[in-house]
Every structure is written in C-alpha cells, then in structure tokens.
Design a protein around this motif. Structure first.
Motif, short mmCIF file in Angstrom:
data_model
loop_
_atom_site.label_atom_id
_atom_site.label_comp_id
_atom_site.label_asym_id
_atom_site.label_seq_id
_atom_site.Cartn_x
_atom_site.Cartn_y
_atom_site.Cartn_z
N ARG A 80 42.57 48.38 41.47
CA ARG A 80 42.05 47.05 41.74
C ARG A 80 41.96 46.79 43.24
O ARG A 80 40.96 46.27 43.75
CB ARG A 80 42.95 46.00 41.07
CG ARG A 80 42.51 44.56 41.30
CD ARG A 80 43.68 43.61 41.11
NE ARG A 80 44.30 43.77 39.82
CZ ARG A 80 43.90 43.16 38.71
NH1 ARG A 80 42.87 42.33 38.76
NH2 ARG A 80 44.54 43.34 37.58
N SER A 258 36.55 44.53 47.69
CA SER A 258 36.97 43.23 48.19
C SER A 258 38.30 43.33 48.91
O SER A 258 39.14 44.17 48.60
CB SER A 258 37.07 42.23 47.03
OG SER A 258 37.63 41.01 47.46
N GLU A 261 41.87 41.23 46.84
CA GLU A 261 42.66 41.68 45.69
C GLU A 261 44.08 42.04 46.11
O GLU A 261 44.33 42.47 47.23
CB GLU A 261 41.99 42.90 45.05
CG GLU A 261 40.58 42.65 44.54
CD GLU A 261 40.56 41.75 43.32
OE1 GLU A 261 41.64 41.44 42.79
OE2 GLU A 261 39.46 41.37 42.89
N THR A 302 40.25 38.24 42.27
CA THR A 302 39.69 37.81 40.99
C THR A 302 40.78 37.46 39.99
O THR A 302 40.48 37.16 38.84
CB THR A 302 38.83 38.94 40.40
OG1 THR A 302 39.64 40.12 40.24
CG2 THR A 302 37.67 39.27 41.32
N ARG A 303 42.04 37.50 40.40
CA ARG A 303 43.16 37.30 39.48
C ARG A 303 43.84 35.96 39.74
O ARG A 303 44.36 35.73 40.82
CB ARG A 303 44.17 38.42 39.64
CG ARG A 303 45.50 38.14 38.98
CD ARG A 303 46.56 39.11 39.40
NE ARG A 303 46.41 40.39 38.74
CZ ARG A 303 47.18 41.43 39.00
NH1 ARG A 303 48.11 41.34 39.92
NH2 ARG A 303 47.00 42.57 38.37
N ARG A 406 36.32 28.48 41.34
CA ARG A 406 36.73 29.20 40.13
C ARG A 406 37.81 28.44 39.36
O ARG A 406 38.85 28.98 39.00
CB ARG A 406 37.20 30.60 40.48
CG ARG A 406 36.17 31.38 41.28
CD ARG A 406 36.57 32.79 41.55
NE ARG A 406 36.60 33.56 40.31
CZ ARG A 406 36.76 34.88 40.28
NH1 ARG A 406 36.92 35.55 41.39
NH2 ARG A 406 36.77 35.52 39.13
N GLU A 409 38.69 29.78 35.60
CA GLU A 409 39.62 30.89 35.45
C GLU A 409 41.07 30.44 35.65
O GLU A 409 41.98 30.90 34.96
CB GLU A 409 39.29 32.00 36.45
CG GLU A 409 38.03 32.78 36.13
CD GLU A 409 36.79 32.11 36.68
OE1 GLU A 409 36.88 30.92 37.06
OE2 GLU A 409 35.74 32.77 36.73
#
Length: 462
Positions: A80, A258, A261, A302-303, A406, A409
């Motif tokens: 990741r 990215s 991350e 993204t987490r 976001r 999410e």
C-alpha cells in the motif's frame, strides 16, 4: 594507480578549497564545505560527439503509458505504501530512529520475496553474517534464494551483484558504505552521495530494486545531504515509540504512488505483524465516562482511521499557561483554544492544556479540528461526550465548521466499528446516504457542535 584528487566546495557560494574548513571564507556560512571529486567528468574518446543511438526524443503522444510491472509482496501494508508493490529498477530509501525495526522490516521483506522464488542479496555494513543469521532465525526465515554479505566497499558490492544477479538488493546502511576514490570517512556527505549514486546506477542499468537504509539525525531527518532524498525514487519513514509495539511506515516521497498512504505494523518476538484494522487497535483501551475524550475519523491516504483525542485542561499556577501537544500540531491547539475563547466564551487564558493522540498516531489534517476543540471543551467543562459519537470537521477562525473531503468513507468506517452518530459539517450533508444504524448531524458553527455533543451545557464557565 594515482589517487583521485578531491576538493571542498561551498554549497552556498561555490567557493573551493583544498582542505575542509568549518566556516566558508567567502560567504561566512558554517558547515557548508562539502568534499567532491576533482575532474570526474567522463572524457569522450577522440573528442567525437556521442551519437544519440536508441535513446531518441519521442513525442509525448507516442510514449507507452502501460503500468510498470510490480513485485507484490506478502506484506500488504508495504504494498500500500509503495503504491501497489515494488517497481523493478527503483531505489527506495528507508529511514527511522535507531532500534525502531528498519533492519527487521527489510530482512522480513527479503525472506518473503525469497519464498516467492525471488533472488535477494542482503548486504549489511553494521552486522556480521552470523548476526544477520541470528536475526533471521528469530524471524523463522528459511529461503534458499536469500544471500547475505557483510561489506562496505561499493566496488566489491558491485562485484557481488554481478556474481549473484539478484532481483532485489538491500543495503543496510548507506552511512557505512564507502567509495575507494574518496578519502573521507564513511558517513560523510561525499561518501553518502557517491555511494548512493553507485546504487542508483545499479538499479537503473540492471533493473534491480534497491532498498537503502538511512540513519536519522536528532531532529528526525535523514542524515547526509538533502540531495540523497532527491536522488532516490521513494523515501519511507519508519516511525513509532520505542516503548510501544506499533510501528507506522509512512511515505514522504514516492514517484510510483501516493505519499498519503501509511502502513501499520505490530512488533513482537517473531518480527513485524500487519495491522489490517488499526481503528480497533487504537480504540480497544478507550475509557468510558471520562471528560476530555473524543473520537475522530481521520484519513490517512485512502484509509479512514478512527483514533481517540484526549485533552486535559487544568488551572495553571504560572504566569504563562502551558500548551503541550503530542500527535497534533502545537500551533493548531493554540489556534483552536483562541477560537473557543473568542467565539464560544470559554476563559482558557489561565488554563494549562495537555493534548494527546492515543496510540502514538500523528494527525496532520484539518478534519480533526472539531474533535480536538470538543475534547478541550469537554475537559474544561468536565462534561462527558457520548461514547458512540464521532466528530469530523475543520474549524475556521470565525468559529464556522468547514467542509472536509471523503466524508462518506469516514462515516462508513465509523459505522463499521459500532458508532451510532457522526457530527459532521453542514456543507457535507446531502448527496449521499448514511449507513444503516448511523445518524449524521450537520453543524455549521463550533458553538452549535458543542451544544450537540455536550448534552448538559452550562451558561457560565469559571
């Protein structure tokens, strides 16, 4: 063979000297003279102009944009952070504090790659082959395609690479490497720069993925010239508290993915174990019924990661109150306390404030402002927030709650962990549907948010 001559060049004004000096005589700056090789420009035989050959200029419309083939590892967290796997021919710099687990991570990575029939050469300049073997036995590493070598001479390392022909090369660490053409000691600016140049040439010309370990200074930056970080394709920082078992791998530069991350690992006796759901880990020791604690859904790449923000506000016994922050920006804490005092009416100028992010995580996005301000207000008023609430939002200087990115999410992750209500910016309401069992409350100002989250509101604060 004649010894290569070196010179010392000031990095500020290009002043040259035959010997090192602490202060440049030209620009009067300190510690700017760096050793460089003299006359190292390659000569072209016969003075002829080199032909362009196959490396011709191309139209950008004709360039093939297919993705680089990547080597995926069994460490999904590392995949990741790297952007999907290891790119052949890449040069990756891994930095971190002493004893944080850099060598353990790379030796574990080497073992997993060797188990997938990848040929790996692990070169250590700090440990003997037997010491490396002892660490491998502790990690239960058994692979026939993993080669180890103790060497610091880059020319001999080049010969070893020709002999083994590995797919992945590990250098631990670059501060111990030395190039014979330079007379300075290993770890100097010139040695680090030239050694990294040699490894970069190996990676690009032979298609080998090279991982280089870099030491860090007391300030936390990678030791050596800043040019070192410009030369490599990716810079990874391995962070964490030595007295905690959690380790965070963060990318600060990545040409193939990215830089937002993070990968989270748990250090134990058998090495590093991946933490696939860090939110549960960070919230497992959360205390209930205590004022000054608020949960926020922060976004790391993204987490979404849910962590608890803790605040302790107490009357000061000094003329200047203390503001201590761990895991968040100290200046942001002072800003939010000023907003609480000016826009909400809390008298905080005679209060000490201690802020902590549980679990040792560092939060640097503005979406944590609302949870941070709520924690401070909760501790100051001694009023408990609901344990099923999550606060998300950026706080402006006028006390308004601003939109965050976001939001869907973040809310989805909160509902997955059992939270029932999300306090979010009013501008983020609409256009999407909240998960079942989750209630979203939109607020437009900080005062309105405190009315919602702190159930019993007093009219005066003393």
């Amino acid at each position: 063979m004649a010894k290569t001559k070196t010179k010392f060049v000031c990095q500020e004004c290009t002043y040259e000297s035959r010997k090192w000096m602490g202060r440049c005589p030209s620009c009067q700056n300190w510690n700017t003279l760096v050793e460089e090789m003299e006359g190292n420009e390659p000569k072209r035989p016969g003075g002829t102009v080199r032909s362009v050959g196959s490396n011709r200029p191309q139209k950008i419309s004709d360039v093939n944009t297919q993705d680089e083939p990547r080597m995926t590892t069994k460490l999904s967290e590392l995949n990741r952070v790297l952007g999907g796997g290891i790119v052949p021919g890449s040069l990756v710099l891994v930095g971190g504090d002493p004893g944080i687990g850099k060598s353990t991570l790379l030796l574990q990575l080497s073992t997993l790659l060797a188990e997938d029939e990848k040929k790996v050469l692990y070169i250590s300049g700090e440990e003997s082959v037997k010491q490396t073997k002892m660490r491998a036995d502790r990690l239960k590493a058994k692979a026939d395609t993993l080669y180890v070598l103790t060497e610091t001479d880059t020319s001999l390392i080049d010969q070893a690479v020709d002999m083994v022909e590995p797919d992945v090369l590990i250098i631990d660490s670059v501060q111990t490497m030395q190039t014979p053409d330079i007379s300075s000691a290993p770890g100097s600016v010139a040695q680090v720069r030239e050694s990294t140049s040699v490894f970069m040439s190996m990676a690009k010309s032979r298609g080998i993925s090279v991982f280089v370990v870099g030491h860090v200074t007391k300030q936390g930056s990678i030791a050596g010239p800043k040019m070192l970080e410009h030369m490599v394709d990716a810079v990874l920082y391995f962070e964490g508290e030595r007295h905690h078992t959690f380790r965070i791998l963060r990318a600060v530069k990545n040409r193939f993915g990215s830089t937002n991350e993070i990968g989270i690992f748990d250090m134990n006796e058998e090495g590093l174990q991946e933490v696939l759901n860090p939110s549960e880990i960070f919230l497992e020791e959360r205390s209930e019924g205590v004022a000054g604690a608020t949960v926020v859904a922060s976004l790391e790449g993204t987490r979404p990661v849910l962590v608890e923000l803790q605040a302790l506000v107490a009357p000061t016994s000094y003329a200047n109150p203390r503001r201590t922050a761990t895991g968040v920006d100290h200046n942001r804490v002072s800003l939010l306390m000023a907003v609480l005092e000016k826009r909400v009416g809390m008298l905080l100028q005679n209060q000490d404030a201690y802020i902590n992010v549980a679990g040792g995580v560092k939060l640097d996005e503005p979406a944590v402002d609302l949870a941070l301000a709520t924690s401070i207000a909760s501790s100051f008023r001694n009023q408990v927030t609901r344990t099923t609430d999550v606060a998300i939002g950026e706080v402006g200087l006028t006390g308004e709650i601003r939109r965050v990115s976001r939001i869907q999410e973040r809310v989805k992750e909160s509902a997955k962990l059992g939270f029932e209500r999300c306090i979010i910016p009013e501008k983020n309401m609409g256009g999407w549907k909240a998960p079942d069992g989750m209630t979203c409350v939109g607020v437009g100002s900080l005062e309105e948010a405190l009315d919602v989250m702190l159930e019993k509101r007093t009219k005066t604060w003393e």
